[in-house]
Design an enzyme around this catalytic site. Structure first.
Site, PDB file in Angstrom:
ATOM      1  N   LYS A  24      36.228  -5.664 -80.120  1.00  0.00           N
ATOM      2  CA  LYS A  24      36.826  -5.276 -81.408  1.00  0.00           C
ATOM      3  C   LYS A  24      37.967  -6.206 -81.817  1.00  0.00           C
ATOM      4  CE  LYS A  24      38.115  -1.213 -79.820  1.00  0.00           C
ATOM      5  NZ  LYS A  24      37.670  -1.334 -78.419  1.00  0.00           N
TER       6      LYS A  24
ATOM      7  N   ARG B 106      40.255   7.264 -82.848  1.00  0.00           N
ATOM      8  CA  ARG B 106      39.647   7.362 -81.528  1.00  0.00           C
ATOM      9  C   ARG B 106      39.296   8.791 -81.170  1.00  0.00           C
ATOM     10  NH1 ARG B 106      41.824   2.508 -79.359  1.00  0.00           N
ATOM     11  NH2 ARG B 106      41.317   2.137 -77.190  1.00  0.00           N
TER      12      ARG B 106
ATOM     13  N   ARG C 143      39.744 -11.292 -69.199  1.00  0.00           N
ATOM     14  CA  ARG C 143      40.533 -11.444 -70.430  1.00  0.00           C
ATOM     15  C   ARG C 143      41.946 -11.962 -70.152  1.00  0.00           C
ATOM     16  NH1 ARG C 143      40.986  -6.415 -74.226  1.00  0.00           N
ATOM     17  NH2 ARG C 143      42.051  -5.549 -72.422  1.00  0.00           N
TER      18      ARG C 143
ATOM     19  N   ARG D 248      46.593  -8.074 -69.268  1.00  0.00           N
ATOM     20  CA  ARG D 248      47.156  -6.801 -69.740  1.00  0.00           C
ATOM     21  C   ARG D 248      47.333  -5.794 -68.610  1.00  0.00           C
ATOM     22  NH1 ARG D 248      44.082  -4.690 -75.016  1.00  0.00           N
ATOM     23  NH2 ARG D 248      43.826  -2.816 -73.765  1.00  0.00           N
TER      24      ARG D 248
ATOM     25  N   ARG E 162      39.445   4.607 -68.912  1.00  0.00           N
ATOM     26  CA  ARG E 162      39.323   4.317 -70.348  1.00  0.00           C
ATOM     27  C   ARG E 162      37.880   4.502 -70.814  1.00  0.00           C
ATOM     28  NH1 ARG E 162      41.833  -1.357 -70.454  1.00  0.00           N
ATOM     29  NH2 ARG E 162      41.224  -1.487 -72.639  1.00  0.00           N
TER      30      ARG E 162
HETATM   31  P1  AP5 Z   1      38.525  -7.722 -76.764  1.00  0.00           P
HETATM   32  O1  AP5 Z   1      38.300  -8.320 -78.116  1.00  0.00           O
HETATM   33  O2  AP5 Z   1      39.898  -7.747 -76.208  1.00  0.00           O
HETATM   34  O3  AP5 Z   1      37.916  -6.241 -76.725  1.00  0.00           O
HETATM   35  P2  AP5 Z   1      38.451  -4.882 -77.352  1.00  0.00           P
HETATM   36  O4  AP5 Z   1      37.266  -4.115 -77.821  1.00  0.00           O
HETATM   37  O5  AP5 Z   1      39.542  -5.167 -78.351  1.00  0.00           O
HETATM   38  O6  AP5 Z   1      39.024  -4.202 -76.009  1.00  0.00           O
HETATM   39  P3  AP5 Z   1      40.402  -3.469 -75.739  1.00  0.00           P
HETATM   40  O7  AP5 Z   1      40.576  -3.414 -74.245  1.00  0.00           O
HETATM   41  O8  AP5 Z   1      41.510  -4.040 -76.541  1.00  0.00           O
HETATM   42  O9  AP5 Z   1      40.058  -2.057 -76.277  1.00  0.00           O
HETATM   43  P4  AP5 Z   1      40.723  -0.741 -76.057  1.00  0.00           P
HETATM   44  O10 AP5 Z   1      40.137  -0.037 -77.183  1.00  0.00           O
HETATM   45  O11 AP5 Z   1      40.560  -0.111 -74.716  1.00  0.00           O
HETATM   46  O12 AP5 Z   1      42.304  -1.095 -76.076  1.00  0.00           O
HETATM   47  P5  AP5 Z   1      43.409  -0.865 -77.201  1.00  0.00           P
HETATM   48  O13 AP5 Z   1      44.355  -1.980 -77.154  1.00  0.00           O
HETATM   49  O14 AP5 Z   1      42.780  -0.500 -78.500  1.00  0.00           O
HETATM   50  O15 AP5 Z   1      37.511  -8.464 -75.772  1.00  0.00           O
HETATM   51  C1  AP5 Z   1      37.564  -8.246 -74.368  1.00  0.00           C
HETATM   52  C2  AP5 Z   1      37.314  -9.578 -73.606  1.00  0.00           C
HETATM   53  O16 AP5 Z   1      35.973  -9.997 -73.818  1.00  0.00           O
HETATM   54  C3  AP5 Z   1      38.184 -10.751 -74.073  1.00  0.00           C
HETATM   55  O17 AP5 Z   1      38.536 -11.521 -72.955  1.00  0.00           O
HETATM   56  C4  AP5 Z   1      37.290 -11.575 -74.996  1.00  0.00           C
HETATM   57  O18 AP5 Z   1      37.614 -12.953 -74.951  1.00  0.00           O
HETATM   58  C5  AP5 Z   1      35.914 -11.297 -74.386  1.00  0.00           C
HETATM   59  N1  AP5 Z   1      34.883 -11.204 -75.422  1.00  0.00           N
HETATM   60  C6  AP5 Z   1      34.968 -10.458 -76.534  1.00  0.00           C
HETATM   61  N2  AP5 Z   1      33.851 -10.556 -77.272  1.00  0.00           N
HETATM   62  C7  AP5 Z   1      33.031 -11.377 -76.587  1.00  0.00           C
HETATM   63  C8  AP5 Z   1      31.711 -11.842 -76.828  1.00  0.00           C
HETATM   64  N3  AP5 Z   1      31.016 -11.465 -77.921  1.00  0.00           N
HETATM   65  N4  AP5 Z   1      31.157 -12.642 -75.932  1.00  0.00           N
HETATM   66  C9  AP5 Z   1      31.834 -12.970 -74.832  1.00  0.00           C
HETATM   67  N5  AP5 Z   1      33.098 -12.578 -74.527  1.00  0.00           N
HETATM   68  C10 AP5 Z   1      33.689 -11.774 -75.405  1.00  0.00           C
HETATM   69  O19 AP5 Z   1      44.113   0.463 -76.634  1.00  0.00           O
HETATM   70  C11 AP5 Z   1      44.901   0.437 -75.468  1.00  0.00           C
HETATM   71  C12 AP5 Z   1      45.497   1.802 -75.198  1.00  0.00           C
HETATM   72  O20 AP5 Z   1      46.364   2.192 -76.288  1.00  0.00           O
HETATM   73  C13 AP5 Z   1      44.489   2.951 -75.081  1.00  0.00           C
HETATM   74  O21 AP5 Z   1      43.946   3.025 -73.787  1.00  0.00           O
HETATM   75  C14 AP5 Z   1      45.384   4.147 -75.457  1.00  0.00           C
HETATM   76  O22 AP5 Z   1      46.213   4.530 -74.375  1.00  0.00           O
HETATM   77  C15 AP5 Z   1      46.258   3.576 -76.552  1.00  0.00           C
HETATM   78  N6  AP5 Z   1      45.671   3.764 -77.896  1.00  0.00           N
HETATM   79  C16 AP5 Z   1      45.268   2.772 -78.745  1.00  0.00           C
HETATM   80  N7  AP5 Z   1      44.753   3.283 -79.878  1.00  0.00           N
HETATM   81  C17 AP5 Z   1      44.823   4.643 -79.753  1.00  0.00           C
HETATM   82  C18 AP5 Z   1      44.434   5.732 -80.591  1.00  0.00           C
HETATM   83  N8  AP5 Z   1      43.848   5.524 -81.787  1.00  0.00           N
HETATM   84  N9  AP5 Z   1      44.635   6.999 -80.136  1.00  0.00           N
HETATM   85  C19 AP5 Z   1      45.226   7.224 -78.949  1.00  0.00           C
HETATM   86  N10 AP5 Z   1      45.622   6.239 -78.092  1.00  0.00           N
HETATM   87  C20 AP5 Z   1      45.416   4.950 -78.492  1.00  0.00           C
HETATM   88 MG    MG Z   2      41.604  -4.732 -78.454  1.00  0.00          MG
END
Ligand code: AP5
Ligand code: MG
Ligand code: ZN
Length: 212
Positions: free
Chosen positions: A13, A88, A122, A155, A166
């Site tokens: 994402k 979410r 990552r 991270r 997660r």
């Molecule tokens: P990346 O683009 O980083 O993936 P992502 O989907 O953004 O993964 P996240 O870990 O950021 O998602 P998340 O939803 O768990 O975390 P968030 O920060 O939102 O890609 C991952 C890796 O793959 C990278 O190294 C990239 O280079 C590689 N890659 C990507 N695409 C590729 C491809 N097509 N081919 C090859 N390689 C690829 O949330 C973190 C925490 O915050 C949550 O756990 C929660 O505690 C809190 N939080 C956030 N939002 C909320 C909410 N709405 N409600 C409650 N708590 C929340």
């Molecule tokens: Mg992300």
């Protein structure tokens, strides 16, 4: 254009939101990034969410919705935005629907095995937030950001037990949103298991077909 990016942790994402946001001039609103920023700055919000994030649990809905409401009130979102990682939960989606009209929710389909491989490689830039992968998208110089020369880091919520948690939280609380948005005619699936370029190739025509 007002978009939502849905998908498991590591589905890509953030990577795609950054690329397509730059192409189309849409700000990327990532609740995860906003919470990490609060933790880094040691704000009251940051102190409340630090442990929750490390364990891979969700921040309470009221706090998250208040944060997004404030963010979407800023002028840079007037012409649209990409919500990356919000909503979410069903209550978050309901709260959002009460004050914003969304043009589409993109579902990044990606299996658990791919997700774990992606998260374990990552690296993120400490200065500008650019996302890399040691194998799939390596920086030109190891540990150094191509864009700004900043230091790359791993991270905090990348630990295997945190990733498993997660993924479980995703299945239980976030996956039901797929049906919620499908039922409202807003859901569009993309296959996110391939390369970044392949995801962009699926997304561009899809966005061209959305009314906004
Ligand atoms: P990346 O683009 O980083 O993936 P992502 O989907 O953004 O993964 P996240 O870990 O950021 O998602 P998340 O939803 O768990 O975390 P968030 O920060 O939102 O890609 C991952 C890796 O793959 C990278 O190294 C990239 O280079 C590689 N890659 C990507 N695409 C590729 C491809 N097509 N081919 C090859 N390689 C690829 O949330 C973190 C925490 O915050 C949550 O756990 C929660 O505690 C809190 N939080 C956030 N939002 C909320 C909410 N709405 N409600 C409650 N708590 C929340
Ligand atoms: Mg992300
Ligand atoms: Zn950088």
């Amino acid at each position: 254009m007002r978009l939502i990016f849905l998908g498991a942790p590591g589905a890509g994402k953030g990577t795609i939101a950054s690329a397509i946001g730059t192409e189309r001039g849409l700000p990327q609103v990532s609740t995860g990034d906003l919470f990490r920023e609060a933790v880094k700055n040691g704000t009251e919000l940051g102190l409340r969410v630090k442990g929750i994030m490390e364990r891979g649990e969700l921040v309470p809905d009221e706090l998250t919705v208040a944060l997004v409401r404030e963010r979407l009130g800023r002028p840079d979102t007037a012409k649209g935005y990409i919500l990356d990682g919000f909503p979410r939960t069903i209550p978050q989606a309901e709260a959002l629907a009460a004050f914003q009209r969304i043009d589409g929710a993109i579902n990044f389909r990606c299996g658990d095995e791919v997700v774990v491989r992606r998260l374990s490689g990552r690296r993120i830039c400490r200065s500008c937030g650019a996302i890399y992968h040691v194998e799939n998208m390596p920086p030109r110089r190891e540990g150094v950001c191509d864009r700004c020369g900043g230091e790359l880091y791993i991270r905090d919520d990348y630990r295997l037990e945190s990733i498993r948690n997660r993924l479980r939280v995703y299945r239980e609380q976030t996956e039901p949103l797929i049906g919620w948005y499908r039922g409202r005619g807003l859901l569009h699936d993309i296959d996110s298991e391939q390369t970044v370029e392949k995801s962009l190739e699926q997304l561009r025509p899809l966005l061209a077909g959305l009314r906004s």
